[in-house]
Design a protein around this motif. Structure first.
Motif, PDB file in Angstrom:
ATOM      1  N   ALA A 185     -20.174 -13.982  13.146  1.00  0.00           N
ATOM      2  CA  ALA A 185     -18.842 -14.332  12.652  1.00  0.00           C
ATOM      3  C   ALA A 185     -18.484 -13.543  11.395  1.00  0.00           C
ATOM      4  N   PHE A 186     -19.477 -13.293  10.548  1.00  0.00           N
ATOM      5  CA  PHE A 186     -19.227 -12.576   9.305  1.00  0.00           C
ATOM      6  C   PHE A 186     -18.618 -11.205   9.582  1.00  0.00           C
ATOM      7  N   LYS A 187     -19.143 -10.524  10.570  1.00  0.00           N
ATOM      8  CA  LYS A 187     -18.614  -9.204  10.919  1.00  0.00           C
ATOM      9  C   LYS A 187     -17.155  -9.295  11.346  1.00  0.00           C
ATOM     10  N   ALA A 188     -16.867 -10.218  12.252  1.00  0.00           N
ATOM     11  CA  ALA A 188     -15.500 -10.363  12.763  1.00  0.00           C
ATOM     12  C   ALA A 188     -14.534 -10.775  11.656  1.00  0.00           C
ATOM     13  N   MET A 189     -14.931 -11.758  10.845  1.00  0.00           N
ATOM     14  CA  MET A 189     -14.046 -12.218   9.777  1.00  0.00           C
ATOM     15  C   MET A 189     -13.865 -11.157   8.700  1.00  0.00           C
ATOM     16  N   SER A 190     -14.906 -10.391   8.430  1.00  0.00           N
ATOM     17  CA  SER A 190     -14.799  -9.330   7.424  1.00  0.00           C
ATOM     18  C   SER A 190     -13.831  -8.242   7.867  1.00  0.00           C
ATOM     19  N   ILE A 191     -13.910  -7.879   9.129  1.00  0.00           N
ATOM     20  CA  ILE A 191     -13.013  -6.836   9.639  1.00  0.00           C
ATOM     21  C   ILE A 191     -11.565  -7.306   9.609  1.00  0.00           C
ATOM     22  N   THR A 192     -11.317  -8.523  10.085  1.00  0.00           N
ATOM     23  CA  THR A 192      -9.933  -9.004  10.089  1.00  0.00           C
ATOM     24  C   THR A 192      -9.406  -9.202   8.670  1.00  0.00           C
ATOM     25  N   THR A 193     -10.250  -9.676   7.766  1.00  0.00           N
ATOM     26  CA  THR A 193      -9.830  -9.841   6.372  1.00  0.00           C
ATOM     27  C   THR A 193      -9.552  -8.491   5.726  1.00  0.00           C
ATOM     28  N   ALA A 194     -10.415  -7.521   5.978  1.00  0.00           N
ATOM     29  CA  ALA A 194     -10.215  -6.191   5.399  1.00  0.00           C
ATOM     30  C   ALA A 194      -8.922  -5.546   5.903  1.00  0.00           C
ATOM     31  N   THR A 195      -8.646  -5.685   7.187  1.00  0.00           N
ATOM     32  CA  THR A 195      -7.418  -5.074   7.706  1.00  0.00           C
ATOM     33  C   THR A 195      -6.178  -5.797   7.191  1.00  0.00           C
ATOM     34  N   THR A 196      -6.247  -7.117   7.077  1.00  0.00           N
ATOM     35  CA  THR A 196      -5.101  -7.860   6.542  1.00  0.00           C
ATOM     36  C   THR A 196      -4.879  -7.522   5.073  1.00  0.00           C
ATOM     37  N   CYS A 197      -5.947  -7.538   4.282  1.00  0.00           N
ATOM     38  CA  CYS A 197      -5.817  -7.173   2.869  1.00  0.00           C
ATOM     39  C   CYS A 197      -5.347  -5.732   2.723  1.00  0.00           C
ATOM     40  N   GLY A 198      -5.888  -4.862   3.560  1.00  0.00           N
ATOM     41  CA  GLY A 198      -5.463  -3.464   3.524  1.00  0.00           C
ATOM     42  C   GLY A 198      -3.982  -3.309   3.812  1.00  0.00           C
ATOM     43  N   SER A 199      -3.488  -4.067   4.767  1.00  0.00           N
ATOM     44  CA  SER A 199      -2.059  -4.016   5.085  1.00  0.00           C
ATOM     45  C   SER A 199      -1.224  -4.469   3.896  1.00  0.00           C
ATOM     46  N   PHE A 200      -1.670  -5.532   3.249  1.00  0.00           N
ATOM     47  CA  PHE A 200      -0.924  -5.998   2.080  1.00  0.00           C
ATOM     48  C   PHE A 200      -1.031  -5.014   0.921  1.00  0.00           C
ATOM     49  N   PHE A 201      -2.180  -4.395   0.763  1.00  0.00           N
ATOM     50  CA  PHE A 201      -2.295  -3.409  -0.317  1.00  0.00           C
ATOM     51  C   PHE A 201      -1.434  -2.179  -0.049  1.00  0.00           C
ATOM     52  N   ILE A 202      -1.233  -1.838   1.196  1.00  0.00           N
ATOM     53  CA  ILE A 202      -0.295  -0.763   1.522  1.00  0.00           C
ATOM     54  C   ILE A 202       1.116  -1.185   1.123  1.00  0.00           C
ATOM     55  N   GLY A 203       1.447  -2.445   1.387  1.00  0.00           N
ATOM     56  CA  GLY A 203       2.744  -2.969   0.970  1.00  0.00           C
ATOM     57  C   GLY A 203       2.908  -2.970  -0.543  1.00  0.00           C
ATOM     58  N   ALA A 204       1.794  -2.990  -1.257  1.00  0.00           N
ATOM     59  CA  ALA A 204       1.846  -2.959  -2.720  1.00  0.00           C
ATOM     60  C   ALA A 204       2.350  -1.625  -3.246  1.00  0.00           C
ATOM     61  N   ALA A 205       2.415  -0.625  -2.388  1.00  0.00           N
ATOM     62  CA  ALA A 205       2.938   0.685  -2.797  1.00  0.00           C
ATOM     63  C   ALA A 205       4.464   0.702  -2.801  1.00  0.00           C
ATOM     64  N   SER A 206       5.073  -0.404  -2.438  1.00  0.00           N
ATOM     65  CA  SER A 206       6.534  -0.490  -2.400  1.00  0.00           C
ATOM     66  C   SER A 206       7.134  -0.258  -3.779  1.00  0.00           C
ATOM     67  N   SER A 207       8.302   0.335  -3.786  1.00  0.00           N
ATOM     68  CA  SER A 207       8.998   0.550  -5.055  1.00  0.00           C
ATOM     69  C   SER A 207       9.718  -0.721  -5.520  1.00  0.00           C
ATOM     70  N   LEU A 208       9.832  -1.702  -4.628  1.00  0.00           N
ATOM     71  CA  LEU A 208      10.468  -2.971  -4.989  1.00  0.00           C
ATOM     72  C   LEU A 208       9.439  -3.886  -5.655  1.00  0.00           C
ATOM     73  N   PRO A 209       9.668  -4.288  -6.895  1.00  0.00           N
ATOM     74  CA  PRO A 209       8.674  -5.094  -7.612  1.00  0.00           C
ATOM     75  C   PRO A 209       8.351  -6.421  -6.922  1.00  0.00           C
ATOM     76  N   GLN A 210       9.346  -7.071  -6.312  1.00  0.00           N
ATOM     77  CA  GLN A 210       9.105  -8.347  -5.649  1.00  0.00           C
ATOM     78  C   GLN A 210       8.209  -8.175  -4.428  1.00  0.00           C
ATOM     79  N   VAL A 211       8.438  -7.109  -3.674  1.00  0.00           N
ATOM     80  CA  VAL A 211       7.611  -6.841  -2.493  1.00  0.00           C
ATOM     81  C   VAL A 211       6.187  -6.505  -2.929  1.00  0.00           C
ATOM     82  N   ARG A 212       6.080  -5.694  -3.956  1.00  0.00           N
ATOM     83  CA  ARG A 212       4.762  -5.316  -4.475  1.00  0.00           C
ATOM     84  C   ARG A 212       3.993  -6.555  -4.934  1.00  0.00           C
ATOM     85  N   ALA A 213       4.654  -7.419  -5.709  1.00  0.00           N
ATOM     86  CA  ALA A 213       3.992  -8.626  -6.212  1.00  0.00           C
ATOM     87  C   ALA A 213       3.590  -9.543  -5.058  1.00  0.00           C
ATOM     88  N   PHE A 214       4.465  -9.713  -4.079  1.00  0.00           N
ATOM     89  CA  PHE A 214       4.142 -10.562  -2.942  1.00  0.00           C
ATOM     90  C   PHE A 214       2.931 -10.019  -2.192  1.00  0.00           C
TER      91      PHE A 214
END
Length: 159
Positions: free
Chosen positions: A100-129
């Motif tokens: 389970a650790f492997k599966a949960m780690s991969i899904t967590t990493a991809t979800t966090c990675g997606s949000f960190f990509i969103g953090a590159a937004s020029s909109l401060p509210q989107v970045r903060a969210f």
């Protein structure tokens, strides 16, 4: 009112799927408690302001947290079908946890990675969210691999 209904609906589904009020309650606790811990990290450690739209992450983490709980519990059930693990609960848990650790780690990493990509937004509210949402997901994952994993063993041994 809708927020409470969402919590009740997710808890009910976890109760039905996990077949345990104890496990469903622990899973719901770790999901919901990830939000105040993330708020603490966000406001005290990162010294950022909380905006009302960041509270919407509760709906996102309800799904992600329930999914992680299902993955871990399903691995626990699968381990019971392994003949060499059936008699030793510690070996069974170690096998399930690794799986389970492997599966949960991969899904967590991809979800966090997606949000960190969103953090590159020029909109401060989107970045903060996006950054806040990534913190919430990471905190929930940490609770799932520690608190919920422990709850599975407690449930199996004592309840």
């Amino acid at each position: 009112v809708l927020s409470i209904l969402s919590l009740v609906a997710v808890w009910s589904y976890m109760f039905w799927t996990l077949e345990s009020a104890f496990l469903a309650s622990v899973a719901m606790f770790e999901i919901v408690f990830s939000l105040p811990v993330a708020i603490f990290l966000w406001t005290v450690i990162l010294q950022q302001k909380i905006f009302f739209y960041q509270a919407l992450t509760i709906y996102m983490i309800l799904g992600i947290g329930a999914d992680d709980a299902f993955i871990l519990y399903d691995a626990w059930l699968q381990a019971s079908l392994q003949p060499e693990l059936a008699s030793d609960k510690n070996s069974r848990f170690a096998w399930a946890y690794r799986r389970a650790f492997k599966a949960m780690s991969i899904t967590t990493a991809t979800t966090c990675g997606s949000f960190f990509i969103g953090a590159a937004s020029s909109l401060p509210q989107v970045r903060a969210f996006c950054i806040f949402a990534a913190v919430v997901v990471l905190v929930d994952w940490l609770f799932c691999i520690t608190l919920f994993a422990s709850a599975i063993m407690l449930y199996d041994r004592y309840l």
